[in-house]
Design a protein around this motif. Structure first.
Motif, PDB file in Angstrom:
ATOM      1  N   LEU A 179       1.002  -1.097   0.023  1.00  0.00           N
ATOM      2  CA  LEU A 179      -0.186   0.004   0.051  1.00  0.00           C
ATOM      3  C   LEU A 179       0.917   1.220  -0.044  1.00  0.00           C
ATOM      4  CD1 LEU A 179      -2.883  -0.971   2.461  1.00  0.00           C
ATOM      5  CD2 LEU A 179      -2.935  -0.467  -0.009  1.00  0.00           C
ATOM      6  N   LEU A 180       1.911   1.223   0.950  1.00  0.00           N
ATOM      7  CA  LEU A 180       2.678   2.455   0.967  1.00  0.00           C
ATOM      8  C   LEU A 180       3.555   2.728  -0.350  1.00  0.00           C
ATOM      9  CD1 LEU A 180       4.188   1.748   4.344  1.00  0.00           C
ATOM     10  CD2 LEU A 180       2.832   3.918   3.722  1.00  0.00           C
ATOM     11  N   THR A 181       3.902   1.837  -1.071  1.00  0.00           N
ATOM     12  CA  THR A 181       4.401   1.679  -2.345  1.00  0.00           C
ATOM     13  C   THR A 181       3.274   2.110  -3.379  1.00  0.00           C
ATOM     14  OG1 THR A 181       5.666  -0.409  -1.970  1.00  0.00           O
ATOM     15  CG2 THR A 181       5.840   0.376  -4.344  1.00  0.00           C
ATOM     16  N   ALA A 182       2.308   1.673  -3.381  1.00  0.00           N
ATOM     17  CA  ALA A 182       1.213   2.065  -4.290  1.00  0.00           C
ATOM     18  C   ALA A 182       1.054   3.741  -4.136  1.00  0.00           C
ATOM     19  CB  ALA A 182       0.144   1.328  -4.293  1.00  0.00           C
ATOM     20  N   VAL A 183       0.705   4.093  -2.916  1.00  0.00           N
ATOM     21  CA  VAL A 183       0.471   5.495  -2.815  1.00  0.00           C
ATOM     22  C   VAL A 183       1.681   6.326  -3.101  1.00  0.00           C
ATOM     23  CG1 VAL A 183       0.092   7.283  -0.683  1.00  0.00           C
ATOM     24  CG2 VAL A 183      -1.330   5.191  -0.692  1.00  0.00           C
ATOM     25  N   THR A 184       2.840   6.165  -2.662  1.00  0.00           N
ATOM     26  CA  THR A 184       3.880   6.553  -3.060  1.00  0.00           C
ATOM     27  C   THR A 184       4.339   7.061  -4.717  1.00  0.00           C
ATOM     28  OG1 THR A 184       5.170   5.883  -1.317  1.00  0.00           O
ATOM     29  CG2 THR A 184       6.683   6.781  -2.989  1.00  0.00           C
ATOM     30  N   ILE A 185       3.953   5.784  -5.207  1.00  0.00           N
ATOM     31  CA  ILE A 185       4.119   5.915  -6.878  1.00  0.00           C
ATOM     32  C   ILE A 185       2.789   6.773  -7.261  1.00  0.00           C
ATOM     33  CG2 ILE A 185       3.760   4.559  -9.002  1.00  0.00           C
ATOM     34  CD1 ILE A 185       5.313   2.254  -7.698  1.00  0.00           C
ATOM     35  N   ALA A 186       1.669   6.644  -6.761  1.00  0.00           N
ATOM     36  CA  ALA A 186       0.796   7.295  -7.260  1.00  0.00           C
ATOM     37  C   ALA A 186       0.853   8.941  -7.017  1.00  0.00           C
ATOM     38  CB  ALA A 186      -0.567   6.888  -6.649  1.00  0.00           C
ATOM     39  N   THR A 187       1.523   9.178  -5.854  1.00  0.00           N
ATOM     40  CA  THR A 187       1.519  10.483  -5.612  1.00  0.00           C
ATOM     41  C   THR A 187       2.630  11.239  -6.414  1.00  0.00           C
ATOM     42  OG1 THR A 187       3.082  10.053  -3.782  1.00  0.00           O
ATOM     43  CG2 THR A 187       0.622  10.675  -3.311  1.00  0.00           C
ATOM     44  N   ARG A 188       3.650  10.468  -6.909  1.00  0.00           N
ATOM     45  CA  ARG A 188       4.776  10.964  -7.544  1.00  0.00           C
ATOM     46  C   ARG A 188       4.685  11.186  -8.994  1.00  0.00           C
ATOM     47  NH1 ARG A 188       9.210  13.169  -5.639  1.00  0.00           N
ATOM     48  NH2 ARG A 188      10.726  11.707  -7.181  1.00  0.00           N
ATOM     49  N   LEU A 189       3.680  10.036  -9.477  1.00  0.00           N
ATOM     50  CA  LEU A 189       3.196  10.287 -10.961  1.00  0.00           C
ATOM     51  C   LEU A 189       2.049  11.105 -11.149  1.00  0.00           C
ATOM     52  CD1 LEU A 189       3.251   6.476 -11.947  1.00  0.00           C
ATOM     53  CD2 LEU A 189       5.177   8.226 -12.579  1.00  0.00           C
ATOM     54  N   LEU A 190       1.104  11.208 -10.330  1.00  0.00           N
ATOM     55  CA  LEU A 190      -0.173  12.125 -10.416  1.00  0.00           C
ATOM     56  C   LEU A 190       0.058  13.543  -9.813  1.00  0.00           C
ATOM     57  CD1 LEU A 190      -2.852   9.523  -9.548  1.00  0.00           C
ATOM     58  CD2 LEU A 190      -2.091  10.446 -11.935  1.00  0.00           C
TER      59      LEU A 190
END
Length: 111
Positions: A23-34
Motif C-alpha cells: 500500500l505504501l508503495t502504491a501510494v508513493t508511486i501514485a503521488t509521484r506520478l499524479l
C-alpha cells in the motif's frame, strides 16, 4: 527473509507487513506520478508552494536529528562538519560529501 525463487514470494514475512509495504508503495508511486499533473491543473498558492519546499528540509532535519540523538561522536563530528561546509559552500552535496568523508575516515582510522 528468504525468497522462494519458484513463487517469488518472501517466506517468513507477516502478511500484514507485506500489505502495508504494498500500500505504501502504491501510494508513493501514485503521488509521484499524479502529483505534478494535478498541480499543473489546480495550481498552488504561494504559501502552499513555500510549505512544500520547506517540508523537505524539515524531513531531512528530523532524520539528521534522530541520527545524532542515537549515535556517537563519529556521527556528531560528521554532522558538525557537514553544517560548516553547508554554510561555507551553500551546497548540500558538498556538505554530504564532507560528512561521509569524515565518517569514513573516522571509521578507517579509529579501532
Amino acid at each position: 527473509m528468504v525468497v522462494d525463487a519458484a513463487t517469488a514470494v518472501a517466506v517468513g514475512v507477516d502478511p500484514a507487513t507485506a500489505v502495508a509495504i504494498a500500500l505504501l508503495t502504491a501510494v508513493t508511486i501514485a503521488t509521484r506520478l499524479l502529483g505534478p499533473m494535478i498541480m499543473r491543473v489546480v495550481g498552488a498558492p504561494p504559501r502552499v508552494e513555500a510549505f512544500l519546499e520547506a517540508m523537505s528540509v524539515s524531513v531531512l532535519a528530523a532524520l539528521v536529528a534522530t541520527i545524532v540523538a542515537v549515535s556517537g561522536p563519529r556521527e556528531w563530528v560528521a554532522v558538525g562538519v557537514a553544517a560548516v561546509v553547508a554554510v561555507a559552500s551553500r551546497s548540500a552535496i558538498w556538505a554530504m560529501f564532507a560528512a561521509v568523508a569524515v565518517a569514513a575516515t573516522w571509521t578507517a582510522s579509529v579501532p
